[in-house]
Motif scaffolding. Structure first.
Motif, PDB file in Angstrom:
ATOM      1  N   LEU A   1     -16.602 -19.759  51.023  1.00 54.94           N
ATOM      2  CA  LEU A   1     -15.891 -19.012  52.054  1.00 54.94           C
ATOM      3  C   LEU A   1     -16.897 -18.374  53.003  1.00 54.94           C
ATOM      4  CD1 LEU A   1     -13.156 -17.226  49.903  1.00 54.94           C
ATOM      5  CD2 LEU A   1     -13.063 -19.473  51.019  1.00 54.94           C
ATOM      6  N   ARG A   2     -16.538 -18.320  54.273  1.00 53.42           N
ATOM      7  CA  ARG A   2     -17.488 -17.849  55.273  1.00 53.42           C
ATOM      8  C   ARG A   2     -17.550 -16.337  55.382  1.00 53.42           C
ATOM      9  NH1 ARG A   2     -21.001 -21.753  55.742  1.00 53.42           N
ATOM     10  NH2 ARG A   2     -20.011 -23.763  56.127  1.00 53.42           N
ATOM     11  N   THR A   3     -16.531 -15.650  54.878  1.00 50.92           N
ATOM     12  CA  THR A   3     -16.550 -14.187  54.932  1.00 50.92           C
ATOM     13  C   THR A   3     -16.733 -13.643  53.536  1.00 50.92           C
ATOM     14  OG1 THR A   3     -14.131 -14.110  54.698  1.00 50.92           O
ATOM     15  CG2 THR A   3     -15.043 -14.094  56.928  1.00 50.92           C
ATOM     16  N   ARG A   4     -17.423 -12.574  53.410  1.00 52.02           N
ATOM     17  CA  ARG A   4     -17.716 -11.978  52.113  1.00 52.02           C
ATOM     18  C   ARG A   4     -16.919 -10.680  51.978  1.00 52.02           C
ATOM     19  NH1 ARG A   4     -23.684 -11.181  51.299  1.00 52.02           N
ATOM     20  NH2 ARG A   4     -23.635 -13.374  50.747  1.00 52.02           N
ATOM     21  N   ALA A   5     -16.236 -10.555  50.842  1.00 52.61           N
ATOM     22  CA  ALA A   5     -15.419  -9.373  50.607  1.00 52.61           C
ATOM     23  C   ALA A   5     -16.136  -8.330  49.785  1.00 52.61           C
ATOM     24  CB  ALA A   5     -14.123  -9.783  49.901  1.00 52.61           C
ATOM     25  N   VAL A   6     -17.483  -8.358  49.788  1.00 54.92           N
ATOM     26  CA  VAL A   6     -18.248  -7.404  48.991  1.00 54.92           C
ATOM     27  C   VAL A   6     -19.311  -6.776  49.856  1.00 54.92           C
ATOM     28  CG1 VAL A   6     -17.850  -8.572  46.821  1.00 54.92           C
ATOM     29  CG2 VAL A   6     -19.747  -9.302  48.221  1.00 54.92           C
TER      30      VAL A   6
END
Length: 344
Positions: A339-344
């Motif tokens: 995934l290109r976006t990081r949720a951390v």
């Protein structure tokens, strides 16, 4: 041991290659239908029951059951990162069937640690992967999620199946340490057992001498094991950039539909996209180990409560582990992200 059958009887795909006996050079098969495989957290004796009545077949007689061209993919993981949930979400009739920690791969690890001949082990691993690749339906792919004790064989498994793709799933270090701390004695014992296996596999190259491991606290040992796996994952992603993608558990739980659909695309699964939301709701709203339903926000509260209880120890080990990672050039977050976006 049960009688070794010759010739090979006709076996439907519900007969799972469950164990390997190197003394007799034979596989043990147990009958586990699709519903049963989906309902249990792991394909271990504890959960599949019928392992008490195996069919035993000499390795020389299983060639007719093996098709090296069947689609087979992997989810390698660092533990406590929702890997079982991900397999459950991807398991969809006509698309893919999942194998959650088949014990036969652990048997090969144990054989290797007992000094088995590497050439012979490679031959048996080739046969094992061919047996595990048998789908329930003709065009399905099989997704194998090995125990993370099998990670030392990951490079060999990728080499032996050149068309296989792999997702490397991991929890952030702090999340992992919190999971271990809140599991008490059993979690702390498990990380030391894992570290002992990693040392046997030669996976721990972080600048420590053997006596150092005895001086580490339990959470330091947990961090060393996590860093060793992270280093291995980084190497796998660099070696096979088109076949290996990485996924952080925080990304998976924050956007499960997006993540599962991305996994399906990467694995080239023949999917019905409309069915994934239902699969995901069933998988991610339950505890993967015991099937109990999660209340809204329960995962987050459990993690926060565990972190608060052990905050002082976790804070100190995090500082130490980050210094070790920097010295050993181990990335805390992996590249080749699915995934290109990081949720951390």
């Amino acid at each position: 041991m049960a009688e070794i059958l010759t010739p090979t009887p006709p076996l439907s795909t519900q007969w799972l290659a469950h164990r390997f006996d190197p003394i007799h050079d034979a596989f043990q098969f147990v009958s586990v239908d699709r519903v049963h495989r989906q309902s249990v957290p792991f394909l271990t004796d504890e959960h599949i029951g019928s392992a008490a009545e195996p069919l035993v077949i000499a390795r020389s007689n299983v060639t007719g059951l093996i098709d090296m061209h069947r689609p087979l993919h992997y989810i390698f993981h660092s533990a406590y990162c929702c890997s079982t949930l991900l397999v459950n979400a991807l398991d969809q009739s006509g698309s893919a069937s999942g194998l959650k920690e088949p014990v036969v791969l652990n048997d090969l690890v144990g054989w290797r640690h007992r000094g088995g001949d590497p050439t012979k082990i490679a031959e048996v691993l080739t046969s094992t992967l061919g047996l595990l690749a048998r789908p329930f339906e003709g065009t399905e792919a099989v997704i194998v999620k090995p125990s993370n004790a099998v990670n030392g064989l990951a490079a060999a498994m990728m080499t032996l199946r050149p068309n296989a793709h792999a997702i490397l799933l991991y929890a952030p270090l702090r999340t992992f340490l919190t999971s271990i701390a809140r599991k008490g004695m059993w979690g702390r014992l498990w990380v030391r057992e894992l570290l002992s296996l990693q040392l046997k596999d030669g996976l721990v190259d972080l600048g420590f001498s053997p006596p150092d491991y005895l001086r580490h606290t339990d959470l330091q040992a947990a961090a060393v094991g996590w860093l060793a796996q992270q280093k291995l994952f980084s190497q796998l992603a660099a070696r096979w950039p088109s076949r290996v993608m990485t996924l952080c558990s925080e990304e998976l739980t924050a956007s499960p539909i997006t993540a599962v659909e991305a996994c399906a695309t990467f694995f080239g699964l023949a999917t019905n996209p409309e069915s994934y939301p239902n699969n995901i709701e069933q998988a991610f709203n339950r505890d993967a180990k015991d099937g109990t339903v999660f209340l809204p926000g329960q995962r987050e509260r459990t993690q926060q409560n565990g972190e608060a209880l052990h905050a002082d120890e976790i804070d100190k080990v995090m500082v130490w582990a980050q210094a070790v990672a920097a010295t050993a050039d181990v990335p805390l977050f992996l590249s080749n992200r699915l995934l290109r976006t990081r949720a951390v």
